[in-house]
Design a protein around this motif. Structure first.
Motif, PDB file in Angstrom:
ATOM      1  N   LEU A  93       2.176  11.507  -0.008  1.00 25.19           N
ATOM      2  CA  LEU A  93       1.145  11.142   0.971  1.00 25.19           C
ATOM      3  C   LEU A  93       1.585   9.927   1.783  1.00 25.19           C
ATOM      4  O   LEU A  93       0.909   8.888   1.789  1.00 25.19           O
ATOM      5  CB  LEU A  93      -0.188  10.843   0.271  1.00 25.19           C
ATOM      6  N   PRO A  94       2.715  10.017   2.463  1.00 27.38           N
ATOM      7  CA  PRO A  94       3.147   8.865   3.269  1.00 27.38           C
ATOM      8  C   PRO A  94       2.155   8.604   4.396  1.00 27.38           C
ATOM      9  O   PRO A  94       1.951   9.447   5.263  1.00 27.38           O
ATOM     10  CB  PRO A  94       4.519   9.296   3.792  1.00 27.38           C
ATOM     11  N   PRO A 117       5.352  17.893   1.438  1.00 29.50           N
ATOM     12  CA  PRO A 117       5.950  18.469   0.222  1.00 29.50           C
ATOM     13  C   PRO A 117       6.767  17.406  -0.507  1.00 29.50           C
ATOM     14  O   PRO A 117       7.226  16.422   0.087  1.00 29.50           O
ATOM     15  CB  PRO A 117       6.848  19.586   0.765  1.00 29.50           C
ATOM     16  N   GLU A 118       6.961  17.625  -1.798  1.00 27.99           N
ATOM     17  CA  GLU A 118       7.714  16.659  -2.598  1.00 27.99           C
ATOM     18  C   GLU A 118       9.132  16.485  -2.077  1.00 27.99           C
ATOM     19  O   GLU A 118       9.702  15.392  -2.138  1.00 27.99           O
ATOM     20  CB  GLU A 118       7.728  17.110  -4.061  1.00 27.99           C
ATOM     21  N   ALA A 119       9.712  17.552  -1.529  1.00 31.29           N
ATOM     22  CA  ALA A 119      11.083  17.468  -1.025  1.00 31.29           C
ATOM     23  C   ALA A 119      11.206  16.520   0.161  1.00 31.29           C
ATOM     24  O   ALA A 119      12.310  16.056   0.479  1.00 31.29           O
ATOM     25  CB  ALA A 119      11.572  18.863  -0.617  1.00 31.29           C
ATOM     26  N   ARG A 120      10.091  16.236   0.832  1.00 33.00           N
ATOM     27  CA  ARG A 120      10.119  15.346   1.993  1.00 33.00           C
ATOM     28  C   ARG A 120       9.708  13.924   1.646  1.00 33.00           C
ATOM     29  O   ARG A 120       9.633  13.075   2.543  1.00 33.00           O
ATOM     30  CB  ARG A 120       9.177  15.879   3.072  1.00 33.00           C
ATOM     31  N   ALA A 121       9.438  13.653   0.387  1.00 33.68           N
ATOM     32  CA  ALA A 121       8.958  12.330   0.001  1.00 33.68           C
ATOM     33  C   ALA A 121       9.952  11.228   0.352  1.00 33.68           C
ATOM     34  O   ALA A 121       9.560  10.115   0.721  1.00 33.68           O
ATOM     35  CB  ALA A 121       8.652  12.305  -1.495  1.00 33.68           C
ATOM     36  N   ASP A 122      11.242  11.508   0.241  1.00 29.31           N
ATOM     37  CA  ASP A 122      12.280  10.517   0.529  1.00 29.31           C
ATOM     38  C   ASP A 122      13.011  10.813   1.834  1.00 29.31           C
ATOM     39  O   ASP A 122      14.174  10.431   2.000  1.00 29.31           O
ATOM     40  CB  ASP A 122      13.282  10.454  -0.630  1.00 29.31           C
ATOM     41  N   MET A 142       0.793  -1.227   0.000  1.00 27.88           N
ATOM     42  CA  MET A 142       0.000   0.000   0.000  1.00 27.88           C
ATOM     43  C   MET A 142       0.832   1.288   0.000  1.00 27.88           C
ATOM     44  O   MET A 142       0.496   2.238  -0.725  1.00 27.88           O
ATOM     45  CB  MET A 142      -0.967   0.005   1.182  1.00 27.88           C
ATOM     46  N   PRO A 143       1.901   1.391   0.805  1.00 30.10           N
ATOM     47  CA  PRO A 143       2.681   2.643   0.754  1.00 30.10           C
ATOM     48  C   PRO A 143       3.254   2.956  -0.623  1.00 30.10           C
ATOM     49  O   PRO A 143       3.522   4.117  -0.934  1.00 30.10           O
ATOM     50  CB  PRO A 143       3.797   2.389   1.784  1.00 30.10           C
ATOM     51  N   SER A 144       3.447   1.911  -1.438  1.00 33.87           N
ATOM     52  CA  SER A 144       3.983   2.135  -2.784  1.00 33.87           C
ATOM     53  C   SER A 144       2.899   2.485  -3.786  1.00 33.87           C
ATOM     54  O   SER A 144       3.207   2.948  -4.892  1.00 33.87           O
ATOM     55  CB  SER A 144       4.725   0.874  -3.264  1.00 33.87           C
ATOM     56  N   LEU A 145       1.636   2.251  -3.435  1.00 30.86           N
ATOM     57  CA  LEU A 145       0.545   2.532  -4.360  1.00 30.86           C
ATOM     58  C   LEU A 145       0.092   3.977  -4.295  1.00 30.86           C
ATOM     59  O   LEU A 145      -0.439   4.508  -5.272  1.00 30.86           O
ATOM     60  CB  LEU A 145      -0.643   1.605  -4.066  1.00 30.86           C
ATOM     61  N   THR A 146       0.247   4.598  -3.130  1.00 31.96           N
ATOM     62  CA  THR A 146      -0.170   5.988  -2.982  1.00 31.96           C
ATOM     63  C   THR A 146       0.943   6.930  -3.436  1.00 31.96           C
ATOM     64  O   THR A 146       2.083   6.521  -3.632  1.00 31.96           O
ATOM     65  CB  THR A 146      -0.538   6.283  -1.526  1.00 31.96           C
ATOM     66  N   VAL A 154       4.660   9.743  11.463  1.00 39.03           N
ATOM     67  CA  VAL A 154       4.971  10.682  10.383  1.00 39.03           C
ATOM     68  C   VAL A 154       4.365  12.055  10.691  1.00 39.03           C
ATOM     69  O   VAL A 154       4.991  13.101  10.448  1.00 39.03           O
ATOM     70  CB  VAL A 154       4.458  10.139   9.038  1.00 39.03           C
ATOM     71  N   LEU A 155       3.149  12.081  11.238  1.00 42.09           N
ATOM     72  CA  LEU A 155       2.537  13.358  11.622  1.00 42.09           C
ATOM     73  C   LEU A 155       3.376  14.082  12.664  1.00 42.09           C
ATOM     74  O   LEU A 155       3.549  15.312  12.601  1.00 42.09           O
ATOM     75  CB  LEU A 155       1.132  13.110  12.173  1.00 42.09           C
ATOM     76  N   ALA A 156       3.913  13.325  13.613  1.00 49.22           N
ATOM     77  CA  ALA A 156       4.736  13.942  14.656  1.00 49.22           C
ATOM     78  C   ALA A 156       5.996  14.555  14.062  1.00 49.22           C
ATOM     79  O   ALA A 156       6.401  15.667  14.433  1.00 49.22           O
ATOM     80  CB  ALA A 156       5.087  12.894  15.716  1.00 49.22           C
ATOM     81  N   VAL A 157       6.627  13.850  13.125  1.00 48.06           N
ATOM     82  CA  VAL A 157       7.829  14.382  12.479  1.00 48.06           C
ATOM     83  C   VAL A 157       7.488  15.627  11.671  1.00 48.06           C
ATOM     84  O   VAL A 157       8.226  16.630  11.695  1.00 48.06           O
ATOM     85  CB  VAL A 157       8.465  13.303  11.578  1.00 48.06           C
ATOM     86  N   LYS A 158       6.365  15.593  10.966  1.00 54.20           N
ATOM     87  CA  LYS A 158       5.944  16.738  10.156  1.00 54.20           C
ATOM     88  C   LYS A 158       5.745  17.982  11.013  1.00 54.20           C
ATOM     89  O   LYS A 158       6.193  19.083  10.651  1.00 54.20           O
ATOM     90  CB  LYS A 158       4.653  16.379   9.417  1.00 54.20           C
TER      91      LYS A 158
END
Length: 367
Positions: free
Chosen positions: A31-32, A38-43, A23-27, A103-107
């Motif tokens: 949207l982790p 942002p796109e810069a945080r995708a990886d 599932m994480p690879s399908l979205t 992930v929300l906490a890190v954001k």
């Protein structure tokens, strides 16, 4: 353990674990676990770490639950109808909830959206020049419904006064009802209702609002078009496979001297789910896994990012509630397909109809 138990307690949980792992690879990468980024945080290393932990938890819990279910059923001769599947769903949901919260906490801690220009974009050609709905893919489901109806009409005069309406896991009938149009043709009515429902929802979703990327609007619009068509095709094929399962159940119901085969009834549904999952893996949510079309020049980024709209997503990001949004259906944040905007009165009415319709029709037909 019979074939029905193997399907419900081994094969279906295994498919669920595999889908949850994928599932994480399908979205979309932005949207982790349903968290807008942002796109810069995708990886970002934090996202990758939580993604790996989530996959380890899903795999470990699935293996343990399936193994425990097989051992209990085989050694203690204790049936666990659907329990392993339900526990697997709960375990996968818990793993997703933990990853989303992390992930929300890190954001929030790192202020991912500080200093970024947020925006939304729309492509009016999606409404003025939409993709053609793939009507031809609805033909298989309609043919199965028609064939089942004809078979039922031919068999009805020779049916006994009491017809089976439920079968045990072994395939033998364990519940009967007086013969009537409602009871004898219940599989047909169910076929028609499910086919009509899937077709209506597919038509509605085909015109749903596109979640376009303001950084690359043209590219995301092309991906959305291909995503809409492929997803519609997969759902229409799923309707045909479900109708085949109902045909198998109707055949056992109309031939009272035969036992129902649980495997024969369940396999078409599972085959349909495999088709849907396969298309989803190739396409990705919103077309996120689709390659750029041949001959299309790569679009330059505008520097704008999607707006941070996490506040509208409730219940682990599965429910969308936005009274200011006129859209009835929006793309899911985690998974494939669409979900209802519960903040829109029309969306609330749609959800209520989906819940009440089967609850009212089933007692009426079985009278």
């Amino acid at each position: 353990m019979n074939s029905a138990d193997l399907l419900v307690n081994v094969f279906m949980p295994a498919v669920l674990v595999a889908l949850a792992w994928w599932m994480p690879s399908l979205t979309s990468p932005t949207l982790p676990f349903g968290v807008r980024s942002p796109e810069a945080r995708a990886d970002a290393p934090e996202v990758a770490r939580h993604r790996g932990r989530y996959r380890w938890q899903v795999t470990a819990s699935g293996v343990l639950l399936i193994t425990a279910g097989v051992l209990v059923s085989s050694t203690l001769r204790f049936d666990l109808p659907g329990v392993v599947l339900l526990l697997t769903i709960a375990a996968c949901t818990a793993a997703y909830g933990r990853a989303r919260a992390a992930v929300l906490a890190v954001k929030r801690r790192e202020h991912w959206y500080d200093g970024l220009r947020q925006g939304v974009v729309a492509d009016t050609t999606l409404h003025t020049d939409p993709e053609r709905f793939p009507w031809v893919w609805a033909v298989p489901a309609l043919l199965v419904c028609t064939g089942t109806t004809v078979l039922g009409v031919l068999r009805y005069p020779s049916l006994p006064d009491r017809v089976p309406v439920h079968f045990a896991g072994s395939g033998s009938a364990d519940r009967f009802a007086d013969r009537s149009i409602g009871t004898a043709f219940f599989p047909v009515f169910t076929q028609v209702a499910l086919t009509a429902l899937i077709l209506a929802l597919t038509l509605l979703s085909f015109r749903a609002r596109a979640d376009l990327d303001p950084a690359r609007p043209a590219d995301s619009a092309r991906r959305h078009r291909r995503f809409s068509v492929r997803t519609a095709i997969s759902l229409l094929l799923l309707a045909a496979f479900v109708d085949l399962s109902l045909l198998a159940g109707a055949w056992a119901m109309w031939h009272t001297d035969q036992q129902a085969s649980p495997a024969l009834i369940l396999l078409p549904v599972l085959a349909g789910l495999v088709v849907v999952i396969g298309i989803a893996v190739r396409t990705g949510q919103g077309g996120s896994r689709l390659p750029a079309q041949d001959g299309v020049v790569a679009e330059r980024g505008t520097g704008t990012v999607r707006r941070d709209d996490d506040r509208y997503w409730r219940l682990l990001g599965s429910a969308y509630v936005n009274r200011a949004d006129p859209a009835v259906l929006v793309q899911k944040r985690f998974g494939i397909g669409w979900t209802i905007n519960l903040g829109n009165p029309r969306g609330a009415v749609l959800l209520l109809g989906l819940i009440l319709t089967p609850a009212l029709l089933v007692p009426l037909l079985l009278r």
